[in-house]
Design an enzyme around this catalytic site. Structure first.
Site, PDB file in Angstrom:
ATOM      1  N   CYS A 184     -15.981  38.821  49.435  1.00 28.74           N
ATOM      2  CA  CYS A 184     -16.748  38.233  48.330  1.00 28.74           C
ATOM      3  C   CYS A 184     -17.710  39.312  47.821  1.00 28.74           C
ATOM      4  CB  CYS A 184     -17.515  37.019  48.844  1.00 28.74           C
ATOM      5  SG  CYS A 184     -18.762  36.376  47.703  1.00 28.74           S
ATOM      6  N   HIS A 185     -18.147  39.185  46.578  1.00 32.05           N
ATOM      7  CA  HIS A 185     -19.057  40.205  46.048  1.00 32.05           C
ATOM      8  C   HIS A 185     -20.385  40.252  46.777  1.00 32.05           C
ATOM      9  CE1 HIS A 185     -16.002  40.857  43.113  1.00 32.05           C
ATOM     10  NE2 HIS A 185     -16.627  41.975  42.820  1.00 32.05           N
ATOM     11  N   THR A 186     -20.731  39.179  47.447  1.00 30.80           N
ATOM     12  CA  THR A 186     -21.980  39.204  48.215  1.00 30.80           C
ATOM     13  C   THR A 186     -21.860  40.152  49.420  1.00 30.80           C
ATOM     14  OG1 THR A 186     -22.383  36.967  47.453  1.00 30.80           O
ATOM     15  CG2 THR A 186     -23.721  37.725  49.293  1.00 30.80           C
ATOM     16  N   HIS A 207     -17.819  36.521  55.089  1.00 31.84           N
ATOM     17  CA  HIS A 207     -18.237  35.112  55.167  1.00 31.84           C
ATOM     18  C   HIS A 207     -17.273  34.168  54.472  1.00 31.84           C
ATOM     19  CE1 HIS A 207     -19.805  36.588  51.345  1.00 31.84           C
ATOM     20  NE2 HIS A 207     -19.802  35.325  50.933  1.00 31.84           N
ATOM     21  N   GLU A 208     -16.043  34.626  54.183  1.00 30.71           N
ATOM     22  CA  GLU A 208     -15.077  33.747  53.493  1.00 30.71           C
ATOM     23  C   GLU A 208     -13.787  33.796  54.308  1.00 30.71           C
ATOM     24  OE1 GLU A 208     -15.317  33.771  48.994  1.00 30.71           O
ATOM     25  OE2 GLU A 208     -13.189  34.144  49.185  1.00 30.71           O
ATOM     26  N   CYS A 245     -26.748  20.642  59.712  1.00 32.01           N
ATOM     27  CA  CYS A 245     -27.030  20.086  61.047  1.00 32.01           C
ATOM     28  C   CYS A 245     -27.165  18.568  61.037  1.00 32.01           C
ATOM     29  CB  CYS A 245     -28.288  20.730  61.627  1.00 32.01           C
ATOM     30  SG  CYS A 245     -29.841  20.087  60.930  1.00 32.01           S
ATOM     31  N   CYS A 265     -32.141  18.130  60.216  1.00 29.15           N
ATOM     32  CA  CYS A 265     -33.366  18.792  59.760  1.00 29.15           C
ATOM     33  C   CYS A 265     -33.898  18.121  58.480  1.00 29.15           C
ATOM     34  CB  CYS A 265     -33.120  20.287  59.522  1.00 29.15           C
ATOM     35  SG  CYS A 265     -32.202  20.660  58.026  1.00 29.15           S
ATOM     36  N   CYS A 304     -31.459  18.576  55.552  1.00 29.93           N
ATOM     37  CA  CYS A 304     -30.239  17.758  55.649  1.00 29.93           C
ATOM     38  C   CYS A 304     -30.548  16.284  55.425  1.00 29.93           C
ATOM     39  CB  CYS A 304     -29.575  17.949  57.012  1.00 29.93           C
ATOM     40  SG  CYS A 304     -28.717  19.535  57.165  1.00 29.93           S
ATOM     41  N   CYS A 326     -29.660  23.912  54.699  1.00 32.44           N
ATOM     42  CA  CYS A 326     -29.995  23.400  56.033  1.00 32.44           C
ATOM     43  C   CYS A 326     -30.952  24.392  56.681  1.00 32.44           C
ATOM     44  CB  CYS A 326     -28.725  23.270  56.873  1.00 32.44           C
ATOM     45  SG  CYS A 326     -29.031  22.956  58.630  1.00 32.44           S
ATOM     46  N   ARG A 360     -31.280  28.859  59.833  1.00 34.55           N
ATOM     47  CA  ARG A 360     -31.404  29.818  58.729  1.00 34.55           C
ATOM     48  C   ARG A 360     -32.258  31.041  59.100  1.00 34.55           C
ATOM     49  NH1 ARG A 360     -31.165  33.189  55.835  1.00 34.55           N
ATOM     50  NH2 ARG A 360     -30.913  33.332  53.573  1.00 34.55           N
ATOM     51  N   CYS A 395     -16.352  30.264  50.480  1.00 37.01           N
ATOM     52  CA  CYS A 395     -17.429  30.662  49.568  1.00 37.01           C
ATOM     53  C   CYS A 395     -17.102  30.494  48.077  1.00 37.01           C
ATOM     54  CB  CYS A 395     -17.898  32.092  49.854  1.00 37.01           C
ATOM     55  SG  CYS A 395     -19.309  32.531  48.809  1.00 37.01           S
ATOM     56  N   ARG A 455      -9.592  37.811  44.405  1.00 35.50           N
ATOM     57  CA  ARG A 455      -9.850  37.801  45.848  1.00 35.50           C
ATOM     58  C   ARG A 455      -8.745  38.581  46.572  1.00 35.50           C
ATOM     59  NH1 ARG A 455     -14.637  36.853  45.114  1.00 35.50           N
ATOM     60  NH2 ARG A 455     -15.787  35.205  46.207  1.00 35.50           N
TER      61      ARG A 455
HETATM   62  N1  LIG Z   1     -24.884  31.341  44.709  1.00 34.92           N
HETATM   63  C1  LIG Z   1     -23.862  31.362  45.512  1.00 34.92           C
HETATM   64  O1  LIG Z   1     -23.723  30.504  46.392  1.00 34.92           O
HETATM   65  C2  LIG Z   1     -22.820  32.424  45.372  1.00 34.92           C
HETATM   66  C3  LIG Z   1     -21.587  32.300  46.023  1.00 34.92           C
HETATM   67  C4  LIG Z   1     -20.617  33.280  45.814  1.00 34.92           C
HETATM   68  C5  LIG Z   1     -20.876  34.365  45.007  1.00 34.92           C
HETATM   69  N2  LIG Z   1     -22.087  34.466  44.427  1.00 34.92           N
HETATM   70  C6  LIG Z   1     -22.389  35.571  43.504  1.00 34.92           C
HETATM   71  O2  LIG Z   1     -21.752  35.257  42.272  1.00 34.92           O
HETATM   72  C7  LIG Z   1     -21.512  36.457  41.539  1.00 34.92           C
HETATM   73  C8  LIG Z   1     -20.086  36.482  41.036  1.00 34.92           C
HETATM   74  O3  LIG Z   1     -19.181  36.638  42.078  1.00 34.92           O
HETATM   75  P1  LIG Z   1     -17.629  37.006  41.777  1.00 34.92           P
HETATM   76  O4  LIG Z   1     -16.990  37.171  43.106  1.00 34.92           O
HETATM   77  O5  LIG Z   1     -17.029  36.038  40.816  1.00 34.92           O
HETATM   78  O6  LIG Z   1     -17.856  38.418  41.054  1.00 34.92           O
HETATM   79  P2  LIG Z   1     -16.909  39.336  40.157  1.00 34.92           P
HETATM   80  O7  LIG Z   1     -17.491  40.692  40.208  1.00 34.92           O
HETATM   81  O8  LIG Z   1     -15.481  39.140  40.529  1.00 34.92           O
HETATM   82  O9  LIG Z   1     -17.084  38.759  38.685  1.00 34.92           O
HETATM   83  C9  LIG Z   1     -18.093  39.162  37.831  1.00 34.92           C
HETATM   84  C10 LIG Z   1     -17.528  39.205  36.398  1.00 34.92           C
HETATM   85  O10 LIG Z   1     -18.634  39.474  35.542  1.00 34.92           O
HETATM   86  C11 LIG Z   1     -18.215  40.374  34.522  1.00 34.92           C
HETATM   87  N3  LIG Z   1     -19.423  41.044  34.019  1.00 34.92           N
HETATM   88  C12 LIG Z   1     -20.143  42.046  34.597  1.00 34.92           C
HETATM   89  N4  LIG Z   1     -21.200  42.361  33.844  1.00 34.92           N
HETATM   90  C13 LIG Z   1     -21.171  41.533  32.763  1.00 34.92           C
HETATM   91  C14 LIG Z   1     -22.017  41.352  31.629  1.00 34.92           C
HETATM   92  N5  LIG Z   1     -23.103  42.091  31.460  1.00 34.92           N
HETATM   93  N6  LIG Z   1     -21.683  40.387  30.735  1.00 34.92           N
HETATM   94  C15 LIG Z   1     -20.576  39.639  30.886  1.00 34.92           C
HETATM   95  N7  LIG Z   1     -19.727  39.761  31.945  1.00 34.92           N
HETATM   96  C16 LIG Z   1     -20.036  40.690  32.873  1.00 34.92           C
HETATM   97  C17 LIG Z   1     -17.218  41.274  35.221  1.00 34.92           C
HETATM   98  O11 LIG Z   1     -16.352  41.892  34.278  1.00 34.92           O
HETATM   99  C18 LIG Z   1     -16.491  40.275  36.142  1.00 34.92           C
HETATM  100  O12 LIG Z   1     -15.365  39.714  35.487  1.00 34.92           O
HETATM  101  C19 LIG Z   1     -21.910  37.599  42.477  1.00 34.92           C
HETATM  102  O13 LIG Z   1     -23.234  37.974  42.159  1.00 34.92           O
HETATM  103  C20 LIG Z   1     -21.869  36.948  43.847  1.00 34.92           C
HETATM  104  O14 LIG Z   1     -22.720  37.628  44.760  1.00 34.92           O
HETATM  105  C21 LIG Z   1     -23.049  33.526  44.576  1.00 34.92           C
HETATM  106  N1  LIG Z   2     -29.959  37.468  51.079  1.00 36.92           N
HETATM  107  C1  LIG Z   2     -30.197  37.476  49.657  1.00 36.92           C
HETATM  108  C2  LIG Z   2     -29.753  36.216  48.978  1.00 36.92           C
HETATM  109  C3  LIG Z   2     -28.280  36.040  49.043  1.00 36.92           C
HETATM  110  C4  LIG Z   2     -27.911  34.703  48.463  1.00 36.92           C
HETATM  111  O1  LIG Z   2     -28.517  34.206  47.517  1.00 36.92           O
HETATM  112  N2  LIG Z   2     -26.916  34.117  49.022  1.00 36.92           N
HETATM  113  C5  LIG Z   2     -26.361  32.883  48.493  1.00 36.92           C
HETATM  114  C6  LIG Z   2     -24.940  32.856  48.876  1.00 36.92           C
HETATM  115  S1  LIG Z   2     -24.019  34.150  48.212  1.00 36.92           S
HETATM  116  C7  LIG Z   2     -22.499  33.844  48.837  1.00 36.92           C
HETATM  117  O2  LIG Z   2     -21.640  34.735  48.365  1.00 36.92           O
HETATM  118  C8  LIG Z   2     -26.983  31.644  49.124  1.00 36.92           C
HETATM  119  O3  LIG Z   2     -26.328  30.656  49.347  1.00 36.92           O
HETATM  120  N3  LIG Z   2     -28.238  31.688  49.387  1.00 36.92           N
HETATM  121  C9  LIG Z   2     -28.920  30.616  50.062  1.00 36.92           C
HETATM  122  C10 LIG Z   2     -29.206  31.001  51.483  1.00 36.92           C
HETATM  123  O4  LIG Z   2     -28.964  32.171  51.825  1.00 36.92           O
HETATM  124  O5  LIG Z   2     -29.658  30.140  52.237  1.00 36.92           O
HETATM  125  C11 LIG Z   2     -31.630  37.744  49.324  1.00 36.92           C
HETATM  126  O6  LIG Z   2     -32.457  37.676  50.234  1.00 36.92           O
HETATM  127  O7  LIG Z   2     -31.864  38.026  48.154  1.00 36.92           O
HETATM  128 ZN   LIG Z   3     -19.663  34.722  48.987  1.00 42.49          ZN
HETATM  129 ZN   LIG Z   4     -29.991  20.811  58.674  1.00 43.52          ZN
END
Ligand SMILES: NC(=O)c1ccc[n+]([C@@H]2O[C@H](COP(=O)([O-])OP(=O)(O)OC[C@H]3O[C@@H](n4cnc5c(N)ncnc54)[C@H](O)[C@@H]3O)[C@@H](O)[C@H]2O)c1
Ligand SMILES: N[C@@H](CCC(=O)N[C@@H](CSCO)C(=O)NCC(=O)O)C(=O)O
Ligand SMILES: [Zn+2]
Ligand SMILES: [Zn+2]
Length: 379
Positions: A47-49, A69-70, A99, A102, A105, A113, A117, A177, A372
């Site tokens: 994953c990109h994270t 994590h995936e 859990c 907490c 939850c 949760c 954490r 994820c 992916r």
């Molecule tokens: N919040 C969460 O729970 C959670 C979960 C998973 C992933 N994420 C985050 O979500 C984001 C996306 O993940 P992904 O795997 O789909 O990433 P990815 O890199 O596959 O997709 C990003 C897309 O954005 C496009 N892009 C880049 N810059 C741009 C811009 N300025 N304007 C328009 N488009 C642009 C890219 O061309 C690409 O298609 C990452 O930051 C990842 O860390 C968050």
């Molecule tokens: N550790 C980072 C934050 C990372 C983050 O926001 N993680 C997301 C999941 S990304 C999955 O690909 C998330 O769920 N955050 C909630 C949590 O971590 O509990 C930072 O400190 O900036």
């Molecule tokens: Zn992820």
């Molecule tokens: Zn909990």
């Protein structure tokens, strides 16, 4: 069980330093302690994270660590007091625990949760605040409570979703994820209603899953925004109805979208991790009710901004972690939906490699043609 209670030596990809190639090492994995589960990981995606933390931009990033994590696997052994999970169970490790006890939850207001954490953020296990991984006696940090770039990992029992044993692990690993995050952002966080207009910034796996979720919610227009025009053909298959490339316009992208939609969209989703785009995603929302959901993870030190007037005039800024899904309860439900062909997974898998190819897999991730990449961890 021959390995139960024993240290297992297996292969894992260790990140020793930010941005330095991962090293495939013989890693010692200690047995699970009370409330812990040791899992034989069969398949993991990237994953990109993972790339974000590896880059050194994550304030919680610790080195050396085992990222990932995936994933999906089979339980090898369980520690004392673990009752709901048994050796042989097919499982998905979940970075967001559940859990059921907490404050978080029990609130009914969030999927976050609090039980483990602090430990998962510190790269250790809750029981003794130590790692179960080592290389030649030197501890290696856990990551996100999952560390799936290893043939065996140890996780907290509250982070394990038990799934249908018939489900193909090389596919359902994605339910750890990206896909749930996008679907849940629409269904749980935004609660998009039929007829709504939607803009999606970033058409990677997360953005495409947002499109899939929006289509199933009955959105009338699903506008994909990406700087890579090659994404459009692919995105149509996930429900995107229109495509906008910001590079084709001289005016700010929020203005382009406002003009296209008679005042702005009902919902927008930022799926990139770029704080300027987060602002545009908020500002392209309709006055009075438009809601923008932040999904992308931005680097340490980055901050979002907008004129407060944007909120005073009724726009709403939200964020989501794991799409708001309660992991242990709802990941098995998502697996069942996949088995009934109600959600896509296969379509997000563009590459399949082995653990030894993990650095190549990260290279592919940055090349654009990759959604992916799934790694097989055992021969
Ligand atoms: N919040 C969460 O729970 C959670 C979960 C998973 C992933 N994420 C985050 O979500 C984001 C996306 O993940 P992904 O795997 O789909 O990433 P990815 O890199 O596959 O997709 C990003 C897309 O954005 C496009 N892009 C880049 N810059 C741009 C811009 N300025 N304007 C328009 N488009 C642009 C890219 O061309 C690409 O298609 C990452 O930051 C990842 O860390 C968050
Ligand atoms: N550790 C980072 C934050 C990372 C983050 O926001 N993680 C997301 C999941 S990304 C999955 O690909 C998330 O769920 N955050 C909630 C949590 O971590 O509990 C930072 O400190 O900036
Ligand atoms: Zn992820
Ligand atoms: Zn909990």
């Amino acid at each position: 069980m021959a390995t139960q209670g024993q240290v297992i030596t297996c292969k894992a990809a260790v990140a020793y330093e930010p941005n330095k190639p991962l090293v495939i090492e013989d890693v010692q994995v200690a047995p699970p302690q009370a409330g812990e589960v040791r899992i034989k990981i069969l398949f993991t995606a990237l994953c990109h994270t993972d790339a974000y933390t590896w880059s050194g931009k994550d304030p919680e990033g610790l080195f050396p660590c085992i990222l990932g994590h995936e994933a999906a696997g089979i339980v090898e052994s369980v520690g004392e007091g673990v009752t709901e999970i048994q050796p042989g169970d097919h499982v998905i490790p979940c970075y967001q625990a559940e859990c059921r006890e907490c404050k978080f939850c029990k609130s009914g207001k969030t999927n976050l949760c609090g039980k483990v954490r602090t430990a998962t953020g510190a790269g250790v296990m809750m029981n003794d605040r130590k790692s179960r991984f080592s290389v030649n006696g030197k501890p290696i940090y856990h990551f996100m409570g999952t560390s799936t770039f290893s043939q065996y990992t140890v996780v907290h029992d509250v982070s394990v979703a038990k799934i249908d044993p018939q489900a193909p692990l090389d596919k359902v690993c994605l339910l750890g994820c990206g896909v749930p995050t996008g679907l849940g952002a629409v269904w749980n966080t935004a609660k998009v209603e039929p007829g709504a207009t939607v803009a999606i910034f970033g058409l990677g796996t997360v953005g495409l899953a947002v499109a899939e979720g929006a289509k199933s919610a009955g959105a009338s227009r699903i506008i994909g925004v990406d700087i890579d025009s090659k994404k459009y053909d692919l995105a149509k298959n996930f429900g995107v109805t229109e495509f906008v490339n910001p590079k084709d316009y001289d005016k700010p992208i929020q203005q382009v979208l406002v003009d296209l939609t008679d005042g702005g969209v009902d919902y927008s989703f930022e799926c990139i991790g770029n704080v300027s785009v987060m602002r545009a995603a908020l500002e392209c929302c309709h006055k009075g009710w438009g809601t923008s959901v932040i999904i992308g993870v931005a680097a340490s030190g980055q901050e979002i901004s907008t004129r407060p007037f944007q909120l005073v005039t009724g726009r709403v800024w939200k964020g989501t972690a794991f799409g708001g899904f309660k992991s242990r309860s709802q990941v098995p439900w998502l697996v069942d939906k996949y088995m009934k062909k109600e959600i896509k997974i296969d379509e997000y898998i563009t590459h399949s490699l082995t653990l030894g190819d993990i650095n190549k897999a990260f290279d592919l991730m940055h090349e654009g043609g990759c959604l992916r990449c799934v790694l097989k961890l055992h021969e």
